[in-house]
Design a protein around this motif. Structure first.
Motif, PDB file in Angstrom:
ATOM      1  N   ARG A  68       0.828  -1.213   0.000  1.00 34.40           N
ATOM      2  CA  ARG A  68       0.000   0.000   0.000  1.00 34.40           C
ATOM      3  C   ARG A  68       0.855   1.253   0.000  1.00 34.40           C
ATOM      4  O   ARG A  68       0.361   2.357   0.225  1.00 34.40           O
ATOM      5  N   GLY A  69       2.153   1.091  -0.230  1.00 35.35           N
ATOM      6  CA  GLY A  69       3.072   2.223  -0.162  1.00 35.35           C
ATOM      7  C   GLY A  69       3.537   2.440   1.267  1.00 35.35           C
ATOM      8  O   GLY A  69       3.101   1.764   2.196  1.00 35.35           O
ATOM      9  N   ASN A  70       4.439   3.384   1.450  1.00 30.09           N
ATOM     10  CA  ASN A  70       4.941   3.713   2.769  1.00 30.09           C
ATOM     11  C   ASN A  70       4.175   4.888   3.355  1.00 30.09           C
ATOM     12  O   ASN A  70       3.483   5.621   2.639  1.00 30.09           O
ATOM     13  N   GLY A  71       4.287   5.067   4.676  1.00 28.33           N
ATOM     14  CA  GLY A  71       3.506   6.097   5.337  1.00 28.33           C
ATOM     15  C   GLY A  71       4.307   6.844   6.383  1.00 28.33           C
ATOM     16  O   GLY A  71       5.497   6.586   6.602  1.00 28.33           O
ATOM     17  N   ALA A  72       3.627   7.779   7.050  1.00 28.38           N
ATOM     18  CA  ALA A  72       4.241   8.545   8.121  1.00 28.38           C
ATOM     19  C   ALA A  72       3.197   8.859   9.174  1.00 28.38           C
ATOM     20  O   ALA A  72       1.990   8.912   8.877  1.00 28.38           O
ATOM     21  N   THR A  73       3.656   9.035  10.405  1.00 30.13           N
ATOM     22  CA  THR A  73       2.760   9.374  11.510  1.00 30.13           C
ATOM     23  C   THR A  73       3.467  10.358  12.427  1.00 30.13           C
ATOM     24  O   THR A  73       4.707  10.463  12.398  1.00 30.13           O
ATOM     25  N   ALA A 109      -1.808  10.324  10.661  1.00 30.95           N
ATOM     26  CA  ALA A 109      -0.950   9.510   9.801  1.00 30.95           C
ATOM     27  C   ALA A 109      -1.499   9.501   8.387  1.00 30.95           C
ATOM     28  O   ALA A 109      -2.662   9.844   8.144  1.00 30.95           O
ATOM     29  N   GLY A 110      -0.668   9.073   7.451  1.00 33.36           N
ATOM     30  CA  GLY A 110      -1.118   8.946   6.076  1.00 33.36           C
ATOM     31  C   GLY A 110      -0.017   8.393   5.200  1.00 33.36           C
ATOM     32  O   GLY A 110       1.137   8.242   5.634  1.00 33.36           O
ATOM     33  N   LEU A 111      -0.365   8.090   3.975  1.00 28.16           N
ATOM     34  CA  LEU A 111       0.597   7.565   3.016  1.00 28.16           C
ATOM     35  C   LEU A 111       1.463   8.688   2.461  1.00 28.16           C
ATOM     36  O   LEU A 111       1.041   9.843   2.391  1.00 28.16           O
ATOM     37  N   LEU A 112       2.686   8.331   2.064  1.00 28.48           N
ATOM     38  CA  LEU A 112       3.595   9.330   1.505  1.00 28.48           C
ATOM     39  C   LEU A 112       3.148   9.798   0.135  1.00 28.48           C
ATOM     40  O   LEU A 112       3.378  10.942  -0.243  1.00 28.48           O
ATOM     41  N   ASP A 113       2.533   8.895  -0.619  1.00 31.20           N
ATOM     42  CA  ASP A 113       2.242   9.151  -2.032  1.00 31.20           C
ATOM     43  C   ASP A 113       3.562   9.478  -2.726  1.00 31.20           C
ATOM     44  O   ASP A 113       4.488   8.706  -2.659  1.00 31.20           O
ATOM     45  N   GLU A 114       3.669  10.640  -3.354  1.00 27.26           N
ATOM     46  CA  GLU A 114       4.910  10.966  -4.054  1.00 27.26           C
ATOM     47  C   GLU A 114       5.807  11.904  -3.253  1.00 27.26           C
ATOM     48  O   GLU A 114       6.835  12.366  -3.755  1.00 27.26           O
ATOM     49  N   ASP A 115       5.451  12.191  -2.005  1.00 28.17           N
ATOM     50  CA  ASP A 115       6.207  13.136  -1.185  1.00 28.17           C
ATOM     51  C   ASP A 115       7.274  12.439  -0.355  1.00 28.17           C
ATOM     52  O   ASP A 115       7.213  11.232  -0.111  1.00 28.17           O
ATOM     53  N   ASP A 116       8.250  13.214   0.131  1.00 31.17           N
ATOM     54  CA  ASP A 116       9.183  12.706   1.114  1.00 31.17           C
ATOM     55  C   ASP A 116       8.446  12.609   2.448  1.00 31.17           C
ATOM     56  O   ASP A 116       7.407  13.243   2.638  1.00 31.17           O
ATOM     57  N   ILE A 121       3.993  14.069   6.214  1.00 30.17           N
ATOM     58  CA  ILE A 121       3.367  14.129   7.539  1.00 30.17           C
ATOM     59  C   ILE A 121       2.917  15.546   7.860  1.00 30.17           C
ATOM     60  O   ILE A 121       1.935  15.734   8.595  1.00 30.17           O
ATOM     61  N   ARG A 122       3.583  16.543   7.333  1.00 26.86           N
ATOM     62  CA  ARG A 122       3.086  17.911   7.495  1.00 26.86           C
ATOM     63  C   ARG A 122       1.722  18.051   6.808  1.00 26.86           C
ATOM     64  O   ARG A 122       0.796  18.666   7.350  1.00 26.86           O
ATOM     65  N   ARG A 123       1.614  17.496   5.620  1.00 28.33           N
ATOM     66  CA  ARG A 123       0.357  17.538   4.880  1.00 28.33           C
ATOM     67  C   ARG A 123      -0.743  16.817   5.633  1.00 28.33           C
ATOM     68  O   ARG A 123      -1.859  17.342   5.793  1.00 28.33           O
ATOM     69  N   GLU A 124      -0.449  15.607   6.093  1.00 32.02           N
ATOM     70  CA  GLU A 124      -1.466  14.815   6.773  1.00 32.02           C
ATOM     71  C   GLU A 124      -1.890  15.453   8.090  1.00 32.02           C
ATOM     72  O   GLU A 124      -3.074  15.442   8.444  1.00 32.02           O
ATOM     73  N   VAL A 149       2.951  -7.409   4.875  1.00 33.18           N
ATOM     74  CA  VAL A 149       2.731  -6.039   4.408  1.00 33.18           C
ATOM     75  C   VAL A 149       4.078  -5.349   4.222  1.00 33.18           C
ATOM     76  O   VAL A 149       4.914  -5.348   5.128  1.00 33.18           O
ATOM     77  N   THR A 150       4.285  -4.747   3.059  1.00 30.76           N
ATOM     78  CA  THR A 150       5.578  -4.129   2.756  1.00 30.76           C
ATOM     79  C   THR A 150       5.750  -2.765   3.410  1.00 30.76           C
ATOM     80  O   THR A 150       6.872  -2.258   3.478  1.00 30.76           O
ATOM     81  N   GLU A 151       4.697  -2.168   3.916  1.00 31.66           N
ATOM     82  CA  GLU A 151       4.713  -0.781   4.378  1.00 31.66           C
ATOM     83  C   GLU A 151       5.757  -0.515   5.470  1.00 31.66           C
ATOM     84  O   GLU A 151       5.868  -1.249   6.449  1.00 31.66           O
TER      85      GLU A 151
END
Length: 217
Positions: A68-73, A109-116, A121-124, A149-151
């Motif tokens: 599901r891609g990587n994420g940040a919290t 929290a949320g997925l990185l999508d195309e961001d660093d 995490i600032r966006r989320e 899960v690869t996340e």
């Protein structure tokens, strides 16, 4: 023609059956084949690989992975008031797996999508809490469910100011988000671990906060 393989899937991706082929960082693992099982919003693959055991014997295994891609919290904290700012929203996977009402209390929290990770995490945090995050501290990066899960999740912390909290509900309406803000003292949050606080990333950040973070002795 297969979506995600030789024609774009719903997110415009192709070549999803090639992920993992050619990996050579571990000489005891050889990826032989990758089968794309599903590609809608997230990706499910079945990978066939040869693994050499500690006795030198090679065996062939087939592993399914959920990508599901990587994420940040991020843990938003107020040291002077000894509070943390959490969110509560409906999570169907926990609801179907025994959570009383599916309304999970957690750190933004949320997925990185195309961001660093820091940009993401600032966006989320802004989307889920309405709070503009200032200087952030990188805490650690963790694989949350490595069996399938690869996340990888990037963990952060940052101070917030109560006056910056606008309203009680946030989220992107077009994405079906209806997120309630919940402010707790850090002691209340810690006391809820295992009962009202059952989200892994939230528990990890709370424990970090009192062991070596902003609320450490």
């Amino acid at each position: 023609m297969t979506a995600g393989v030789d024609q774009p899937d719903r997110r415009g991706r192709t070549g999803l059956h090639l992920t993992g082929l050619g990996l050579d960082r571990n000489p005891d693992v050889v990826v032989k084949d990758v089968e794309l099982l599903a590609s809608d919003w997230y990706v499910v693959r079945a990978t066939t690989l040869d693994i050499r055991g500690s006795d030198g014997t090679w065996r062939t295994e087939r592993r399914e992975t959920y990508d599901r891609g990587n994420g940040a919290t991020i843990l938003l904290h107020d040291i002077s008031r000894r509070t943390v700012l959490l969110t509560r929203q409906f999570r169907y996977p926990v609801y179907v797996n025994g959570h009383p009402d599916g309304m999970l209390l957690e750190t933004p929290a949320g997925l990185l999508d195309e961001d660093d990770p820091e940009t993401a995490i600032r966006r989320e945090a802004a989307e889920e809490t309405g709070v503009a995050v200032g200087e952030v501290e990188h805490v650690f990066d963790v694989f949350m469910s490595p069996g399938s899960v690869t996340e990888k999740i990037h963990f952060y912390a940052a101070p917030y100011v109560r006056d910056d909290v606008d309203g009680t509900h946030h989220g992107i309406e077009a994405e079906g988000e209806d997120i309630e803000l919940v402010e707790l003292t850090v002691d209340e949050a810690l006391a809820g671990i295992g009962t009202t606080v059952v989200d892994a990333k939230t528990i990890m950040l709370l424990q970090w906060a009192v062991l070596s973070g902003p609320f450490a002795p």
